[in-house]
Design an enzyme around this catalytic site. Sequence first.
Site, PDB file in Angstrom:
ATOM      1  CG  ASN A 231       0.711   1.415   7.111  1.00 45.37           C
ATOM      2  OD1 ASN A 231       1.091   2.197   6.625  1.00 45.37           O
ATOM      3  ND2 ASN A 231      -0.615   0.619   7.595  1.00 45.37           N
TER       4      ASN A 231
ATOM      5  CB  CYS B 135      -1.155   7.013   6.564  1.00 45.62           C
ATOM      6  SG  CYS B 135      -1.508   7.579   4.605  1.00 45.62           S
TER       7      CYS B 135
ATOM      8  CB  THR C 116       1.319   8.805   1.698  1.00 48.15           C
ATOM      9  OG1 THR C 116       0.505   7.808   1.733  1.00 48.15           O
ATOM     10  CG2 THR C 116       2.695   8.537   0.386  1.00 48.15           C
TER      11      THR C 116
ATOM     12  CB  CYS D 240       2.748   2.206   0.799  1.00 47.25           C
ATOM     13  SG  CYS D 240       1.497   1.562   2.575  1.00 47.25           S
ATOM     14  N   GLY D 241       4.018   5.485   1.879  1.00 46.91           N
ATOM     15  CA  GLY D 241       4.995   5.861   2.466  1.00 46.91           C
ATOM     16  C   GLY D 241       6.150   4.429   3.556  1.00 46.91           C
ATOM     17  CG  ASN D 242       4.060   4.147   7.432  1.00 49.25           C
ATOM     18  OD1 ASN D 242       4.647   4.123   8.019  1.00 49.25           O
ATOM     19  ND2 ASN D 242       3.286   4.042   7.656  1.00 49.25           N
TER      20      ASN D 242
ATOM     21  CD  GLU E  37      -3.640   4.104   4.713  1.00 53.67           C
ATOM     22  OE1 GLU E  37      -2.698   3.889   3.929  1.00 53.67           O
ATOM     23  OE2 GLU E  37      -2.814   3.636   6.285  1.00 53.67           O
TER      24      GLU E  37
ATOM     25  CG  ASN F 258      -5.090   0.158  -1.208  1.00 57.88           C
ATOM     26  OD1 ASN F 258      -4.210   0.779  -0.325  1.00 57.88           O
ATOM     27  ND2 ASN F 258      -5.534   0.756  -2.346  1.00 57.88           N
TER      28      ASN F 258
ATOM     29  CG  ASN G  82      -5.234   7.313   1.302  1.00 59.73           C
ATOM     30  OD1 ASN G  82      -5.541   6.526   1.412  1.00 59.73           O
ATOM     31  ND2 ASN G  82      -4.612   7.635   0.168  1.00 59.73           N
TER      32      ASN G  82
END
Length: 290
Positions: free
Chosen positions: A15, A218, A220, A85-87, A209, A76, A191
């Site tokens: 990602n 992704c 999250t 955005c977790g990553n 996403e 985005n 998402n």
Amino acid sequence: MSTRIAFLKGHGTENDFVIVPDPENAIDLPPAAVAALCDRRAGIGGDGLLHVVRSAAHPEAEGMAAEAEWFMDYRNGDGSVAEMCGNGVRVFARYLQRAGHVIEGDLAVATRGGVKTVHLAKNGDVTVGMGRAVLPAGDVTVSVGERSWPARNVNMGNPHAVAFVDDLAHAGDLLSPPPFTPAAAYPDGVNVEFVVDRGPGHVALRVHERGSGETRSCGTGACAVAVATARRDGADPTATGTPVTYTVDVPGGTLVITERSDGEIEMTGPAVIVAEGEIDPDWLEAATSV
């Protein structure tokens, strides 16, 4: 734009992100500029952009400055603003480490989804405290072509619809957002994760996403999938007091998600910086004016 703008490129389980360091929030990044930078053919290319700003310098984050020095102003790939955005948080933390702002160990990162706790491990993995999942009530359905599936509504600071399928190919090309009903469930888009089982405590996903299309990973979404899978499997750590951990395969690698007995979710995975350079201001101005 009279001066060149520094950038880096990084990814977490593929990602990928354009990183723009801007501690004092001095760089104007309208949606068109973000979209131009994230364009994979005419720009640098990325699923999104990480605007690195001190919390005290950003109006959306100054209230979190006492808890977290740095704010992840995430966008985005189409230029729209996203809550989390977790990553991206993992890559954001890796950048802070590379730049000498932080060292191995624990730190806090401000996001539009709240302050996230991060741990930079010696082995290179990054663990992010992703907060608690919210499971809104109500039935949701997602569709691809003539197929439809019930989906679990999971909010991880941003909205997710998690559908369990027999084959990941059933998700189609994921170039456009999969339709969902009811429309009121996700007024700002969603998402969508399509999930298959790989074995006990082990699942795989593909994801669309919002604002970016299908991505290689992704964070999250992986958390939402782990929570949805746990509930499907009859597990709720807050009720039983027993944590649950799932290995989640994404197209770009593997993440490990743990839901603790207090409901807090932790995500562990890699984060890599692959390049750095400067953005030509004349190009960016021209690309933004098109």
